[in-house]
Design a protein around this motif. Sequence first.
Motif, PDB file in Angstrom:
ATOM      1  N   LEU A   1      -4.549  -4.061 -22.006  1.00  0.00           N
ATOM      2  CA  LEU A   1      -4.444  -3.397 -20.708  1.00  0.00           C
ATOM      3  C   LEU A   1      -4.670  -1.896 -20.844  1.00  0.00           C
ATOM      4  N   ILE A   2      -4.213  -1.319 -21.945  1.00  0.00           N
ATOM      5  CA  ILE A   2      -4.476   0.109 -22.186  1.00  0.00           C
ATOM      6  C   ILE A   2      -5.968   0.340 -22.407  1.00  0.00           C
ATOM      7  N   ILE A   3      -6.582  -0.537 -23.222  1.00  0.00           N
ATOM      8  CA  ILE A   3      -8.019  -0.434 -23.488  1.00  0.00           C
ATOM      9  C   ILE A   3      -8.815  -0.611 -22.190  1.00  0.00           C
ATOM     10  N   PHE A   4      -8.327  -1.486 -21.301  1.00  0.00           N
ATOM     11  CA  PHE A   4      -9.008  -1.731 -20.031  1.00  0.00           C
ATOM     12  C   PHE A   4      -9.207  -0.433 -19.249  1.00  0.00           C
ATOM     13  N   PHE A   5      -8.162   0.378 -19.150  1.00  0.00           N
ATOM     14  CA  PHE A   5      -8.274   1.619 -18.390  1.00  0.00           C
ATOM     15  C   PHE A   5      -9.191   2.620 -19.096  1.00  0.00           C
ATOM     16  N   ILE A   6      -9.207   2.584 -20.425  1.00  0.00           N
ATOM     17  CA  ILE A   6     -10.137   3.453 -21.163  1.00  0.00           C
ATOM     18  C   ILE A   6     -11.580   3.030 -20.885  1.00  0.00           C
ATOM     19  N   VAL A   7     -11.831   1.718 -20.925  1.00  0.00           N
ATOM     20  CA  VAL A   7     -13.177   1.203 -20.682  1.00  0.00           C
ATOM     21  C   VAL A   7     -13.620   1.512 -19.251  1.00  0.00           C
ATOM     22  N   GLU A   8     -12.711   1.316 -18.284  1.00  0.00           N
ATOM     23  CA  GLU A   8     -13.069   1.535 -16.884  1.00  0.00           C
ATOM     24  C   GLU A   8     -13.421   2.985 -16.594  1.00  0.00           C
ATOM     25  N   SER A   9     -12.907   3.901 -17.388  1.00  0.00           N
ATOM     26  CA  SER A   9     -13.203   5.322 -17.181  1.00  0.00           C
ATOM     27  C   SER A   9     -14.544   5.738 -17.771  1.00  0.00           C
ATOM     28  N   SER A  10     -15.180   4.825 -18.534  1.00  0.00           N
ATOM     29  CA  SER A  10     -16.410   5.211 -19.235  1.00  0.00           C
ATOM     30  C   SER A  10     -17.641   4.415 -18.824  1.00  0.00           C
ATOM     31  N   VAL A  11     -17.474   3.230 -18.189  1.00  0.00           N
ATOM     32  CA  VAL A  11     -18.642   2.419 -17.833  1.00  0.00           C
ATOM     33  C   VAL A  11     -19.268   2.927 -16.542  1.00  0.00           C
ATOM     34  N   ASP A  12     -20.551   2.589 -16.341  1.00  0.00           N
ATOM     35  CA  ASP A  12     -21.278   3.074 -15.162  1.00  0.00           C
ATOM     36  C   ASP A  12     -20.833   2.398 -13.869  1.00  0.00           C
TER      37      ASP A  12
ATOM     38  N   ALA B   1     -13.663  -7.255 -16.979  1.00  0.00           N
ATOM     39  CA  ALA B   1     -13.042  -8.511 -16.562  1.00  0.00           C
ATOM     40  C   ALA B   1     -12.457  -9.260 -17.755  1.00  0.00           C
ATOM     41  N   LEU B   2     -13.190  -9.305 -18.874  1.00  0.00           N
ATOM     42  CA  LEU B   2     -12.713 -10.002 -20.067  1.00  0.00           C
ATOM     43  C   LEU B   2     -11.460  -9.331 -20.627  1.00  0.00           C
ATOM     44  N   ILE B   3     -11.497  -8.001 -20.739  1.00  0.00           N
ATOM     45  CA  ILE B   3     -10.347  -7.284 -21.295  1.00  0.00           C
ATOM     46  C   ILE B   3      -9.130  -7.434 -20.391  1.00  0.00           C
ATOM     47  N   ALA B   4      -9.345  -7.349 -19.065  1.00  0.00           N
ATOM     48  CA  ALA B   4      -8.230  -7.494 -18.127  1.00  0.00           C
ATOM     49  C   ALA B   4      -7.618  -8.889 -18.217  1.00  0.00           C
ATOM     50  N   THR B   5      -8.458  -9.911 -18.333  1.00  0.00           N
ATOM     51  CA  THR B   5      -7.949 -11.286 -18.421  1.00  0.00           C
ATOM     52  C   THR B   5      -7.176 -11.501 -19.717  1.00  0.00           C
ATOM     53  N   VAL B   6      -7.700 -10.977 -20.829  1.00  0.00           N
ATOM     54  CA  VAL B   6      -6.988 -11.073 -22.116  1.00  0.00           C
ATOM     55  C   VAL B   6      -5.656 -10.338 -22.030  1.00  0.00           C
ATOM     56  N   GLY B   7      -5.662  -9.149 -21.422  1.00  0.00           N
ATOM     57  CA  GLY B   7      -4.428  -8.379 -21.308  1.00  0.00           C
ATOM     58  C   GLY B   7      -3.380  -9.086 -20.471  1.00  0.00           C
ATOM     59  N   LEU B   8      -3.774  -9.553 -19.292  1.00  0.00           N
ATOM     60  CA  LEU B   8      -2.827 -10.254 -18.424  1.00  0.00           C
ATOM     61  C   LEU B   8      -2.375 -11.561 -19.064  1.00  0.00           C
ATOM     62  N   GLY B   9      -3.317 -12.266 -19.697  1.00  0.00           N
ATOM     63  CA  GLY B   9      -2.963 -13.524 -20.350  1.00  0.00           C
ATOM     64  C   GLY B   9      -1.992 -13.326 -21.499  1.00  0.00           C
ATOM     65  N   GLY B  10      -2.208 -12.269 -22.298  1.00  0.00           N
ATOM     66  CA  GLY B  10      -1.300 -11.996 -23.411  1.00  0.00           C
ATOM     67  C   GLY B  10       0.107 -11.676 -22.946  1.00  0.00           C
ATOM     68  N   VAL B  11       0.210 -10.835 -21.916  1.00  0.00           N
ATOM     69  CA  VAL B  11       1.535 -10.476 -21.387  1.00  0.00           C
ATOM     70  C   VAL B  11       2.209 -11.704 -20.779  1.00  0.00           C
ATOM     71  N   ALA B  12       1.449 -12.484 -19.989  1.00  0.00           N
ATOM     72  CA  ALA B  12       2.021 -13.678 -19.367  1.00  0.00           C
ATOM     73  C   ALA B  12       2.478 -14.687 -20.417  1.00  0.00           C
TER      74      ALA B  12
ATOM     75  N   PRO C   1     -17.760   0.389 -12.961  1.00  0.00           N
ATOM     76  CA  PRO C   1     -16.463  -0.201 -13.317  1.00  0.00           C
ATOM     77  C   PRO C   1     -15.962  -1.185 -12.261  1.00  0.00           C
ATOM     78  N   MET C   2     -15.258  -2.202 -12.723  1.00  0.00           N
ATOM     79  CA  MET C   2     -14.611  -3.146 -11.829  1.00  0.00           C
ATOM     80  C   MET C   2     -13.541  -2.444 -10.999  1.00  0.00           C
ATOM     81  N   VAL C   3     -12.832  -1.500 -11.614  1.00  0.00           N
ATOM     82  CA  VAL C   3     -11.790  -0.718 -10.948  1.00  0.00           C
ATOM     83  C   VAL C   3     -12.135   0.767 -11.115  1.00  0.00           C
ATOM     84  N   PRO C   4     -12.801   1.383 -10.137  1.00  0.00           N
ATOM     85  CA  PRO C   4     -13.101   2.819 -10.237  1.00  0.00           C
ATOM     86  C   PRO C   4     -11.814   3.645 -10.245  1.00  0.00           C
TER      87      PRO C   4
END
Length: 522
Positions: free
Chosen positions: A255-266, A217-228, A268-271
């Motif tokens: 946003l790139i890191i977000f997808f990497i993190v989501e693929s490794s956590v038990d 959630a934190l990484i996604a918010t930072v990513g969306l906030g940075g782009v916006a 994930p917010m977005v499976p």
Amino acid sequence: MKPPCDKAVIQSGYATVPCTSESGPWILAVTILGSSMAFIDSTVVNVALPTLQSSLGGTVTDIQWVVEAYGLLLGGLILVGGSLGDRLGRRRIFLVGVAAFAVASVCCGLAPNIRQLVLARAVQGVGAAFLVPGSLSIISSSFSEKNRGQAIGTWSGFTAITTAMGPILGGWLIEHASWRWVFFINVPLAAAVIALSLWRVPESRTTARGNIDWTGALIATVGLGGVAYGFVESASLGWSHPSVWGTLVVGCSSLIIFFIVESSVDSPMVPLELFRSRDFSGANLLTLFLYAALGIFFFLFPLDFIQVQHFSPTATGAAALPLILLVFLLSRWSGGLVAKYGPRCPLIVGPLIAAAGFLLFAVPSVGGNYWRILFPAFMTLGFGLAVSVAPLTTVVMNAVDQNLAGTASGINNAVARVAGLLAIAGLGVMMVSAFSFHLNRSLQGLAIPPVALHDLQSNEIRLAALAVPTGINSEMTATIRVSIQQAFVFAFRLVMMICAGLSIVSALFAWGMIGSPNKASS
């Protein structure tokens, strides 16, 4: 417009605290009022934007942040809000969201300047991220599968009515009282929701294990906030400014890191395994492009109607009523299209009809007649959406295994909100650039004093709210005002054509991806 898959979130649930015949109506009343707070606010604020701009002296960048701050926190945290409710108590998290939304609404109404209004809107977004999924999960956990269909119909009907009437009420309050009452009206609603919830709504939670994906959630918010931030602020600072390109780099990297993190956590917010389904991926790409077009449209059309076409705020709020009602009235019919033709055909035809609606909005110049020009555009766009929304929900629900249907529908709901966030940021920059280009070309042949010309050019980011400098004769003032309005119309037409293109692209994704029989594995 409400995002897709709201009904799907409810349909995917299972009753954990079955409600009695006595508590059922109270639970529906609470969830309808709670959902309506967020739905109404998202549409009413757009109608208030022109008045906010003139009252608080903001630029188009400022009013973009009034919308973006809310959408950023809502889009980034909505999936976390649903997970928190499941684990810590659905009623508890719902009430936290309602209380935060109400307090933030008071702060919005009392805001003395744009900066404080934007901060309060961000807090509103956090509250909505807990409130919106909470109201839906309360229904899913309270009604059995046998009674859930009727509950969904009641909830959907009443929230559609409140969503449709909200902009009209908001426009009336802006016109006859103050834009501040657009926010204050949430307070009595929130008080009623809190009282009824504590009195009649039972607490419920899931027994499933798993951690909340705060990192995602934190990484996604930072990513969306940075782009916006990068896109929005580029209009005033320029692309070469370090804070613009720097935040764009941080946002895209996050946003790139977000997808990497989501693929490794038990948990994930977005499976990511859901996206193995071509149907699910295609439905979300369709949602991204179609709801991006809708996001920028609902941001810009009140500015056009009030500042250029000279509609009253009340009339502007009522102008979109045919679109909202058409989507509501035809939702059952469009659901039948899936049974008759399958989802692929409606999801190709619907966005193409919506594209035609956007093109019709590119036709009017200054002073366009509503019933002859604008009403057909609203009806065409509304019909296109009516054909699309129910089949889209069906595809999302059927594309994955049933135990992941709630997560899948929540992701699609979040994609729709993020699409609007990114569209307002990106296409807002294009709107300012096109306005500036046309206005500068119109002013070239006019004998405007250099000081006045510089004043105009340095404030072009205000778009149609751009004021003519003092000290210019009345004839030249009238000419400049016409040039400002024509520049806005030129830029608005360009964005509407881009919206039509986005809708066509969404239809292409439906044609190329939807219809695959495979499902994502659980």
